[in-house]
Scaffold this active site. Structure first.
Site, PDB file in Angstrom:
ATOM      1  N   ASP A  17       0.825  -1.207   0.000  1.00  0.00           N
ATOM      2  CA  ASP A  17       0.000   0.000   0.000  1.00  0.00           C
ATOM      3  C   ASP A  17       0.864   1.263   0.000  1.00  0.00           C
ATOM      4  O   ASP A  17       1.967   1.258   0.540  1.00  0.00           O
ATOM      5  CB  ASP A  17      -0.897  -0.025   1.244  1.00  0.00           C
ATOM      6  CG  ASP A  17      -2.003   1.006   1.154  1.00  0.00           C
ATOM      7  OD1 ASP A  17      -2.263   1.525   0.054  1.00  0.00           O
ATOM      8  OD2 ASP A  17      -2.605   1.298   2.196  1.00  0.00           O
ATOM      9  N   ASN A  65     -10.456  -2.762  -6.076  1.00  0.00           N
ATOM     10  CA  ASN A  65      -9.576  -1.921  -6.901  1.00  0.00           C
ATOM     11  C   ASN A  65     -10.101  -1.670  -8.318  1.00  0.00           C
ATOM     12  O   ASN A  65      -9.611  -0.774  -9.011  1.00  0.00           O
ATOM     13  CB  ASN A  65      -8.156  -2.505  -6.963  1.00  0.00           C
ATOM     14  CG  ASN A  65      -7.374  -2.318  -5.681  1.00  0.00           C
ATOM     15  OD1 ASN A  65      -6.508  -3.128  -5.345  1.00  0.00           O
ATOM     16  ND2 ASN A  65      -7.661  -1.259  -4.929  1.00  0.00           N
TER      17      ASN A  65
HETATM   18  C1  FPP Z   1      -2.233   0.111  -3.229  1.00  0.00           C
HETATM   19  O1  FPP Z   1      -1.666   1.397  -3.216  1.00  0.00           O
HETATM   20  C2  FPP Z   1      -1.658  -0.657  -4.322  1.00  0.00           C
HETATM   21  C3  FPP Z   1      -2.358  -1.182  -5.348  1.00  0.00           C
HETATM   22  C4  FPP Z   1      -3.815  -1.062  -5.479  1.00  0.00           C
HETATM   23  C5  FPP Z   1      -1.674  -1.894  -6.448  1.00  0.00           C
HETATM   24  C6  FPP Z   1      -0.487  -2.697  -6.006  1.00  0.00           C
HETATM   25  C7  FPP Z   1       0.190  -3.188  -7.189  1.00  0.00           C
HETATM   26  C8  FPP Z   1       1.508  -3.273  -7.330  1.00  0.00           C
HETATM   27  C9  FPP Z   1       2.487  -2.911  -6.283  1.00  0.00           C
HETATM   28  C10 FPP Z   1       2.044  -3.792  -8.582  1.00  0.00           C
HETATM   29  C11 FPP Z   1       2.226  -5.236  -8.373  1.00  0.00           C
HETATM   30  C12 FPP Z   1       2.870  -5.816  -9.478  1.00  0.00           C
HETATM   31  C13 FPP Z   1       3.080  -7.123  -9.577  1.00  0.00           C
HETATM   32  C14 FPP Z   1       3.864  -7.571 -10.704  1.00  0.00           C
HETATM   33  C15 FPP Z   1       2.552  -8.139  -8.614  1.00  0.00           C
HETATM   34  P1  FPP Z   1      -2.630   2.634  -3.412  1.00  0.00           P
HETATM   35  O2  FPP Z   1      -2.737   2.924  -4.853  1.00  0.00           O
HETATM   36  O3  FPP Z   1      -3.912   2.355  -2.702  1.00  0.00           O
HETATM   37  O4  FPP Z   1      -1.837   3.749  -2.686  1.00  0.00           O
HETATM   38  P2  FPP Z   1      -2.461   4.993  -1.917  1.00  0.00           P
HETATM   39  O5  FPP Z   1      -3.216   4.424  -0.740  1.00  0.00           O
HETATM   40  O6  FPP Z   1      -1.266   5.766  -1.512  1.00  0.00           O
HETATM   41  O7  FPP Z   1      -3.339   5.720  -2.895  1.00  0.00           O
END
Ligand code: FPP
Length: 239
Positions: A17, A65
């Site tokens: 996250d 998501n």
């Molecule tokens: C949450 O951060 C993260 C996600 C919804 C996506 C996570 C995906 C990756 C790290 C890529 C993974 C890749 C592979 C190859 C497995 P957020 O967007 O909610 O962050 P925020 O809370 O700061 O907005």
């Protein structure tokens, strides 16, 4: 890492996250944050396997998501594609490391080409048995339990399972993580103190470690610190 091998967690779950905030702080697009997050995922996966963590589950995409903008969803899907293409090129390395890849979640909603790549990656590593990496995509913990309940109801309706024979193990065996130990430690970076529908059934006795570091900034040293915190805790399992 100065933790004795016997004090290491067998199974570590990670809620990746903070990618969006990492990008925002730098005036970048959210997709750039996910790109960096994907790099961190590779680094931490390799490092954890090197220090002897046998099971790792990464939360990459939740059932919620899909509500992100279409551009952001597409960017994350592209990162999955890249990783899966790379896994094909790494077949030899995966075999050498005996690394098994599994994708957990409801894959029916994923694009066909990603599903095909997932199938290839799972099949080419299915005999490997040293390091187990689960990547949760379109995953929701409650949905996983609902699916298990449906299967139990079907078996009961066919007369193949009696209600009195339903045990905790019956449900564990119906989870995506069947045959794997429950997570001992779940790490959540980015200063959020929630479990967000991650491994709901499996985490009954998990230790949680929360850190303020945003996922793209999360380093192997941060991972070590989480393991050390875990190793200092005294797990009693309610006893
Ligand atoms: C949450 O951060 C993260 C996600 C919804 C996506 C996570 C995906 C990756 C790290 C890529 C993974 C890749 C592979 C190859 C497995 P957020 O967007 O909610 O962050 P925020 O809370 O700061 O907005």
């Amino acid at each position: 890492m100065d933790v004795k091998p016997e004090s290491l967690p067998k199974h570590v779950g990670i809620i990746m996250d903070g990618n969006g905030r990492w990008a925002k702080k730098r005036g970048l697009l959210r997709s750039k944050g996910h790109k960096e997050g994907a790099k961190t995922f590779r680094e931490i996966g390799e490092y954890a396997a090197d220090i002897g963590i046998k099971y790792l589950t990464f939360y990459a995409f939740s059932t919620e998501n899909w509500n992100r903008s279409p551009e952001e969803v597409a960017a994350i899907m592209n990162l999955f594609r890249e990783y899966l293409e790379e896994a094909k090129e790494r077949e030899g390395e995966n075999e050498e490391k005996q690394l098994r890849l599994r994708f957990i979640g409801d894959k029916s909603r994923l694009p066909d080409d990603i599903n095909a790549l997932i199938k290839e990656a799972e099949e080419s590593t299915e005999k490997h048995n040293r390091v187990f990496i689960n990547i949760a995509i379109n995953y929701g913990g409650r949905a996983e339990i609902v699916e298990a309940a449906k299967k139990i109801a079907e078996l009961a309706a066919k007369g193949e399972l009696r209600p009195e024979d339903i045990k905790e193990q019956t449900l564990s065996d119906l989870m995506y993580t069947a045959n794997q130990p429950d997570p001992d430690l779940i790490i959540r970076p980015s200063g959020e103190y929630r479990t967000s529908n991650f491994l709901v059934w499996q985490s009954a006795y998990a230790e949680y470690v929360f850190t303020d570091v945003l996922w793209p900034d999360f380093t192997c040293d941060d991972f070590d610190r989480c393991i050390q915190i875990y190793a200092r805790r005294n797990r009693r399992f309610g006893g």
